[in-house]
Design a protein around this motif. Structure first.
Motif, short mmCIF file in Angstrom:
data_model
loop_
_atom_site.label_atom_id
_atom_site.label_comp_id
_atom_site.label_asym_id
_atom_site.label_seq_id
_atom_site.Cartn_x
_atom_site.Cartn_y
_atom_site.Cartn_z
N ALA A 105 32.38 38.55 46.80
CA ALA A 105 33.66 38.94 46.17
C ALA A 105 33.44 40.23 45.40
O ALA A 105 32.31 40.57 45.04
CB ALA A 105 34.14 37.84 45.22
N ALA A 122 42.11 43.57 49.36
CA ALA A 122 41.56 42.24 49.69
C ALA A 122 42.00 41.80 51.07
O ALA A 122 41.19 41.30 51.87
CB ALA A 122 42.00 41.22 48.64
N PRO A 158 37.50 38.31 49.03
CA PRO A 158 38.22 38.19 47.76
C PRO A 158 37.98 39.40 46.85
O PRO A 158 36.84 39.83 46.67
CB PRO A 158 37.61 36.93 47.12
N MET A 160 36.83 31.95 44.15
CA MET A 160 37.32 32.49 45.42
C MET A 160 36.19 32.64 46.45
O MET A 160 36.38 32.36 47.63
CB MET A 160 38.00 33.84 45.19
#
Ligand code: INI
Length: 186
Positions: free
Chosen positions: A74, A104, A110, A146
């Motif tokens: 992420a 994203a 993410p 995420m």
């Protein structure tokens, strides 16, 4: 019903951070709380890479570039846009939020929106205070959740793909057997 969830255990995960220099007295606190938050959940310091950019407006491009490398589970965006007397605030905050969301989706990774948008300097200071509600730590938690939930979903995707692949192989083997010429009797 199946409820799929991420976790708070970030062991083995890698994170990219994009942090704006503008309003550094706020963003440096967001950065330190974010890094502390990641490390507290098991991330190794070597698995965190931070990039500094001039202001919030520049965050989306760098976040998308980092995410596209696929080196990170992420990417976390940190900045502080504080309202002044001109509409500048509206342009910068709108572009940062729109761009981060789009990045994203483009990168399929993410990307977390840890950019403060506040009416006053006092609000920005309060939201970056490690002793209060620091949005850097909050962004770290969202990134871990995420990253782990995407892993859960992708394992599901891979399992379905490999089941489909195996089914195809079995079908092909069966049809090959059917088509194989019969041996003649001696
Ligand atoms: N950048 C910020 O990150 N926060 C702000 O509050 C801000 N204001 O108010 O102007 C800001 N401006 C700079 C902008 O993000 C770009 O760096 C600049 O326009 C160059 O493209």
């Amino acid at each position: 019903m199946k409820l799929r969830k991420g976790s708070h255990d970030a062991t083995g995960l890698r994170f990219g951070i994009v942090v704006a220099r503008f309003n550094k007295f706020v963003t440096s606190k967001l950065l330190s709380s974010c890094v502390d938050g990641l490390i507290a959940q098991g991330v190794k310091a070597d698995d965190i890479e931070a990039v500094r950019v001039p202001g919030a407006f520049e965050i989306p491009l760098v976040a998308r570039t980092m995410a596209r490398t696929k080196r990170f589970d992420a990417v976390i965006c940190l900045g502080a846009v504080i309202q002044g007397d001109t509409p500048h605030f509206d342009y910068i905050s709108a572009e940062a939020s729109r761009g981060i969301g789009q990045a994203a989706l483009d990168a399929d990774v993410p990307i977390i929106f840890g950019v403060l948008t506040t009416h006053t300097v006092a609000q920005a200071i309060e939201r970056s205070d490690p002793a209060k509600f620091n949005r850097g730590g909050e962004a770290a938690k969202s990134a871990i959740e995420m990253a782990t939930v995407m892993r859960v979903l992708r394992v599901g995707e891979e399992t379905q793909m490999s089941v489909k692949r195996e089914t195809l192989i079995v079908k092909r083997e069966r049809s090959d057997k059917k088509q194989a010429p019969r041996k003649r009797k001696a």
